[in-house]
Design a protein around this motif. Structure first.
Motif, PDB file in Angstrom:
ATOM      1  N   PHE A  66       0.837  -1.205   0.000  1.00  0.00           N
ATOM      2  CA  PHE A  66       0.000   0.000   0.000  1.00  0.00           C
ATOM      3  C   PHE A  66       0.873   1.258   0.000  1.00  0.00           C
ATOM      4  O   PHE A  66       0.659   2.184  -0.800  1.00  0.00           O
ATOM      5  CB  PHE A  66      -0.916  -0.047   1.226  1.00  0.00           C
ATOM      6  CG  PHE A  66      -1.872   1.107   1.348  1.00  0.00           C
ATOM      7  CD1 PHE A  66      -2.616   1.544   0.262  1.00  0.00           C
ATOM      8  CD2 PHE A  66      -2.046   1.746   2.566  1.00  0.00           C
ATOM      9  CE1 PHE A  66      -3.508   2.600   0.384  1.00  0.00           C
ATOM     10  CE2 PHE A  66      -2.935   2.796   2.706  1.00  0.00           C
ATOM     11  CZ  PHE A  66      -3.662   3.229   1.617  1.00  0.00           C
ATOM     12  N   ALA A 245       2.362  -0.001   8.708  1.00  0.00           N
ATOM     13  CA  ALA A 245       1.139   0.793   8.622  1.00  0.00           C
ATOM     14  C   ALA A 245       1.455   2.277   8.805  1.00  0.00           C
ATOM     15  O   ALA A 245       0.887   3.132   8.122  1.00  0.00           O
ATOM     16  CB  ALA A 245       0.131   0.331   9.672  1.00  0.00           C
ATOM     17  N   VAL A 246       2.384   2.588   9.701  1.00  0.00           N
ATOM     18  CA  VAL A 246       2.768   3.984   9.911  1.00  0.00           C
ATOM     19  C   VAL A 246       3.431   4.537   8.648  1.00  0.00           C
ATOM     20  O   VAL A 246       3.166   5.674   8.244  1.00  0.00           O
ATOM     21  CB  VAL A 246       3.710   4.126  11.132  1.00  0.00           C
ATOM     22  CG1 VAL A 246       4.295   5.524  11.210  1.00  0.00           C
ATOM     23  CG2 VAL A 246       2.944   3.801  12.403  1.00  0.00           C
ATOM     24  N   ALA A 248       2.815   3.596   5.623  1.00  0.00           N
ATOM     25  CA  ALA A 248       1.737   3.824   4.661  1.00  0.00           C
ATOM     26  C   ALA A 248       0.980   5.099   5.008  1.00  0.00           C
ATOM     27  O   ALA A 248       0.645   5.903   4.134  1.00  0.00           O
ATOM     28  CB  ALA A 248       0.796   2.622   4.629  1.00  0.00           C
ATOM     29  N   LEU A 249       0.727   5.300   6.303  1.00  0.00           N
ATOM     30  CA  LEU A 249       0.003   6.494   6.740  1.00  0.00           C
ATOM     31  C   LEU A 249       0.796   7.755   6.397  1.00  0.00           C
ATOM     32  O   LEU A 249       0.253   8.742   5.898  1.00  0.00           O
ATOM     33  CB  LEU A 249      -0.242   6.416   8.253  1.00  0.00           C
ATOM     34  CG  LEU A 249      -1.004   7.590   8.864  1.00  0.00           C
ATOM     35  CD1 LEU A 249      -2.433   7.612   8.348  1.00  0.00           C
ATOM     36  CD2 LEU A 249      -1.011   7.520  10.386  1.00  0.00           C
ATOM     37  N   LEU A 252       0.630   8.448   2.824  1.00  0.00           N
ATOM     38  CA  LEU A 252      -0.728   8.899   2.494  1.00  0.00           C
ATOM     39  C   LEU A 252      -0.920  10.374   2.849  1.00  0.00           C
ATOM     40  O   LEU A 252      -1.470  11.151   2.067  1.00  0.00           O
ATOM     41  CB  LEU A 252      -1.722   8.033   3.263  1.00  0.00           C
ATOM     42  CG  LEU A 252      -3.149   8.001   2.752  1.00  0.00           C
ATOM     43  CD1 LEU A 252      -3.186   7.530   1.315  1.00  0.00           C
ATOM     44  CD2 LEU A 252      -3.989   7.072   3.631  1.00  0.00           C
TER      45      LEU A 252
ATOM     46  N   PHE B  22      -9.636  -3.445   2.444  1.00  0.00           N
ATOM     47  CA  PHE B  22      -8.249  -3.035   2.640  1.00  0.00           C
ATOM     48  C   PHE B  22      -8.189  -1.810   3.554  1.00  0.00           C
ATOM     49  O   PHE B  22      -7.309  -1.692   4.416  1.00  0.00           O
ATOM     50  CB  PHE B  22      -7.578  -2.728   1.298  1.00  0.00           C
ATOM     51  CG  PHE B  22      -6.084  -2.764   1.377  1.00  0.00           C
ATOM     52  CD1 PHE B  22      -5.396  -3.934   1.112  1.00  0.00           C
ATOM     53  CD2 PHE B  22      -5.361  -1.645   1.773  1.00  0.00           C
ATOM     54  CE1 PHE B  22      -4.020  -3.984   1.219  1.00  0.00           C
ATOM     55  CE2 PHE B  22      -3.987  -1.687   1.880  1.00  0.00           C
ATOM     56  CZ  PHE B  22      -3.311  -2.862   1.610  1.00  0.00           C
ATOM     57  N   PHE B  26      -6.102  -1.386   7.044  1.00  0.00           N
ATOM     58  CA  PHE B  26      -5.183  -0.274   7.288  1.00  0.00           C
ATOM     59  C   PHE B  26      -5.615   0.527   8.514  1.00  0.00           C
ATOM     60  O   PHE B  26      -4.818   0.800   9.416  1.00  0.00           O
ATOM     61  CB  PHE B  26      -5.156   0.604   6.030  1.00  0.00           C
ATOM     62  CG  PHE B  26      -4.401   1.895   6.180  1.00  0.00           C
ATOM     63  CD1 PHE B  26      -3.067   1.897   6.562  1.00  0.00           C
ATOM     64  CD2 PHE B  26      -5.029   3.113   5.937  1.00  0.00           C
ATOM     65  CE1 PHE B  26      -2.365   3.091   6.692  1.00  0.00           C
ATOM     66  CE2 PHE B  26      -4.336   4.302   6.061  1.00  0.00           C
ATOM     67  CZ  PHE B  26      -3.006   4.291   6.440  1.00  0.00           C
ATOM     68  N   LEU B  29      -5.020  -0.951  12.004  1.00  0.00           N
ATOM     69  CA  LEU B  29      -3.627  -0.825  12.459  1.00  0.00           C
ATOM     70  C   LEU B  29      -3.323   0.609  12.890  1.00  0.00           C
ATOM     71  O   LEU B  29      -2.620   0.836  13.878  1.00  0.00           O
ATOM     72  CB  LEU B  29      -2.661  -1.252  11.350  1.00  0.00           C
ATOM     73  CG  LEU B  29      -2.683  -2.736  11.010  1.00  0.00           C
ATOM     74  CD1 LEU B  29      -1.832  -3.023   9.785  1.00  0.00           C
ATOM     75  CD2 LEU B  29      -2.187  -3.563  12.182  1.00  0.00           C
ATOM     76  N   VAL B  30      -3.878   1.569  12.144  1.00  0.00           N
ATOM     77  CA  VAL B  30      -3.662   2.974  12.521  1.00  0.00           C
ATOM     78  C   VAL B  30      -4.269   3.236  13.898  1.00  0.00           C
ATOM     79  O   VAL B  30      -3.642   3.847  14.766  1.00  0.00           O
ATOM     80  CB  VAL B  30      -4.271   3.921  11.456  1.00  0.00           C
ATOM     81  CG1 VAL B  30      -4.268   5.356  11.950  1.00  0.00           C
ATOM     82  CG2 VAL B  30      -3.497   3.815  10.147  1.00  0.00           C
TER      83      VAL B  30
END
Lengths: 431, 158
Positions: A66, A245-246, A248-249, A252, B22, B26, B29-30
């Motif tokens: 992602f 995940a961080v 990806a964040l 983003l 999806f 995501f 997890l955030v």
């Protein structure tokens, strides 16, 4: 080895050779095995689902996918290209060096070679081919070769998969890849210097040094990503999955709000694309779970270990044999299948002959990245040949010196384990 | 033509649901990271929801969003054959693949029915529901194989 096991191999190899999806072929093979041994056919679903549900670390894989998709949908590739260009453009064969350096920078944010190739790799091919300054096959070859650095310098999707099967620490593996990744870049730049002299490649108008801080600031926020990622994992603040995940964040937020390169509609298509890619990788992972269950039932890994140990090769001999085997198999099979099915077969041997599992993991992943470049089955070749419209044959001809350089680095890190292990040890890895 | 339009619309919806799953993966997890570091109150459900969403992303995609031809496959043997042999050998591989999945369908359904009684530790959802999407994927693999064998000219979309 039982007849049922033979049936499984025939089903898997047969379906795979006839162009059936590899992951589904492994599941089909497992089902054939269960059927032939008269076991409960629900066991296939049970093994796959319980393993998947229990492997939290694996969720790092879709998150890295992602993050890479988000970065490639924005203007990040152009920004990184700008920075690399400002630094390396002034030398002979400048744009080829820029290509390698941009891959090094991008690999600190992405864990996938394919993402590196389709993102920065394609930008650089266009720049190199503009006004016919470099031949198209050579440009594509440099992008393909330098994309292999992506999963070596952390983060790395294949290293997460290796950590899953070996139990080695993701953090140690990530750090272990830093020096080998830089060595790969250096080796490729040496090849470029050599070719640039022979073919008299052009130089770029140098970007004045006083301009460089400005270019650097333009790329500063994306450059902070690896710091956040590795800092988080090493300080014990995040698990690798959370760190992914961080990452990806972070990508983003940059794409949506800072650079405004992605709108909400674009985000939905990036999410859908990431879901599809995760399913494609996920199916292979599931196939490997079932396959490995059968292998364990048949005690295949233990037998291979006995056989290898009886050969009395010693750690270096074992690593040498493993490297040769995987270089050959890398021409034929994809990385995920090799990592999840064939590497576990060798792990007991590695333990028995006293090879450090982090060293082994980094060596094997570098080996498999070379496999992405070698025909007939080289994913980077297919992807870039399709996107850049250059026949695979012509790319391969230009790739030969780069592959040779990468193999040289592979054997260097194989024989000098401290090139891999020094950094993890500094960070407290006990191995 | 109408039926193909209908299928296109279904495909779009399947893709959107995949994107939604999806997003759940995501976001859980955030939320996990934010709750632990910003609020100091870690939640146990986030990890479980992420694991569930992960299972669904993979098998929803396999069932409804990823054609067989998009999966990773060994692509250097069959394309070298003459066209008729190529089609026949591809069909043979798919018949074996679909056959194996069909063979396992009853056992899979039994297992999932059994798992309706078991519940996940935190969210207390029946495992039969969490894992149910696997059955959809298995059925769709059989149907996709069948479609590619029956209509080889459209095999790339199966």
């Amino acid at each position: 080895m039982s007849a049922a096991f033979g049936l499984m191999l025939v089903a898997f190899v047969g379906i795979a050779l006839l162009r059936g999806p590899i992951g589904l072929a492994m599941i089909a093979g497992g089902i054939a095995y269960l059927g032939a041994t008269g076991q409960d056919m629900g066991l296939a679903a049970e093994q796959i689902l319980n393993s998947l549900f229990g492997s939290f670390v694996l969720i790092a894989v879709p998150m890295f996918i992602f993050a890479a998709n988000v970065m490639n949908s924005g203007t990040l590739s152009e920004r990184i290209y700008g920075l690399a260009h400002a630094i390396m453009g002034r030398f002979r064969g400048g744009l080829a060096h820029v290509n390698v350096l941009a891959s090094v920078i991008f690999s600190g944010m992405s864990g996938s070679a394919i993402a590196d190739a389709v993102g920065p790799g394609m930008v650089e091919i266009e720049m190199m081919c503009r006004n016919n300054r470099y031949s198209r096959p050579f440009s594509v070859a440099v992008s393909a070769a330098s994309a292999t650095i992506g999963p070596i310098i952390p983060p790395s999707i294949p290293m997460v998969l290796y950590a899953l099967v070996s139990g080695a620490s993701v953090g140690a593996l990530f750090l272990g890849g830093v020096v080998p990744g830089l060595l790969m870049a250096a080796a490729m730049m040496l090849v470029i210097i050599w070719i640039a002299r022979r073919r008299n490649f052009p130089m770029e108008a140098p970007v004045p040094w006083r301009e460089i801080p400005r270019v650097f600031v333009r790329t500063l926020l994306p450059l902070l990503m690896p710091v956040v990622l590795l800092g988080g994992i090493y300080s014990g603040v995040f698990t690798p999955t959370e760190a992914a995940a961080v990452a990806a964040l972070y990508a983003l937020v940059l794409a949506l709000f800072v650079y405004r390169a992605l709108d909400w509609r674009g985000l939905v298509s990036v999410l859908a694309e990431s879901a599809r890619s995760s399913a494609v990788v996920g199916v292979i992972i599931c196939g490997a779970f079932l396959f490995n269950y059968v292998l364990a039932t048949e005690q295949i890994p233990a037998r291979i270990a006995d056989w290898f140990v009886a050969l009395d090769l010693g750690p270096l001999g074992f690593l040498l044999v493993a490297n040769l085997v995987f270089l050959v198999l890398g021409c034929l099979l994809d990385t995920t299948t090799l990592l999840l099915v064939l590497v576990p077969l060798l792990l007991p041997v590695a333990r028995a002959v006293g090879v450090d599992l982090v060293h082994f993991g980094v060596v094997i992943v570098v080996n498999m990245m070379i496999g992405l470049l070698t025909p007939p089955y080289g994913v980077l070749l297919f992807v870039l040949s399709g996107l850049a419209g250059t026949p695979v044959k012509e790319i391969v001809r230009e790739l030969v010196p780069f592959i040779a350089a990468l193999i040289a680095v592979l054997f260097l890190i194989t024989f000098v384990p401290s090139l891999v292990l020094a950094l993890p040890r500094l960070a407290g890895y006990p191995g | 033509m109408r039926s193909s339009e209908g299928i296109e619309r279904l495909k779009r919806w399947a893709d959107l649901i995949g994107a939604g799953l999806f997003a759940v993966l995501f976001l859980s997890l955030v939320v996990q990271v934010v709750r632990r570091f910003v609020f100091g109150t870690p939640a146990a459900w986030t990890e479980e929801l992420a694991s569930i969403a992960f299972v669904w992303v993979i098998f929803w995609g396999t069932a409804f969003a990823v054609p067989l031809s998009t999966h990773v496959a060994v692509d250097f043997v069959v394309p070298r054959f003459a066209p008729r042999v190529r089609r026949a050998s591809y069909a043979l591989g798919l018949a074996a693949l679909g056959g194996c999945f069909l063979w396992a369908l009853p056992g899979t359904a039994d297992y999932l029915r059994f798992m309706m009684r078991e519940r996940t530790p935190v969210l207390d959802w029946p495992y039969g529901v969490v894992y149910g999407v696997f059955l959809a994927a298995a059925v769709m693999v059989v149907l996709r194989c069948l479609a590619a064998i029956v209509r080889p000219e459209a095999a790339d979309e199966a």
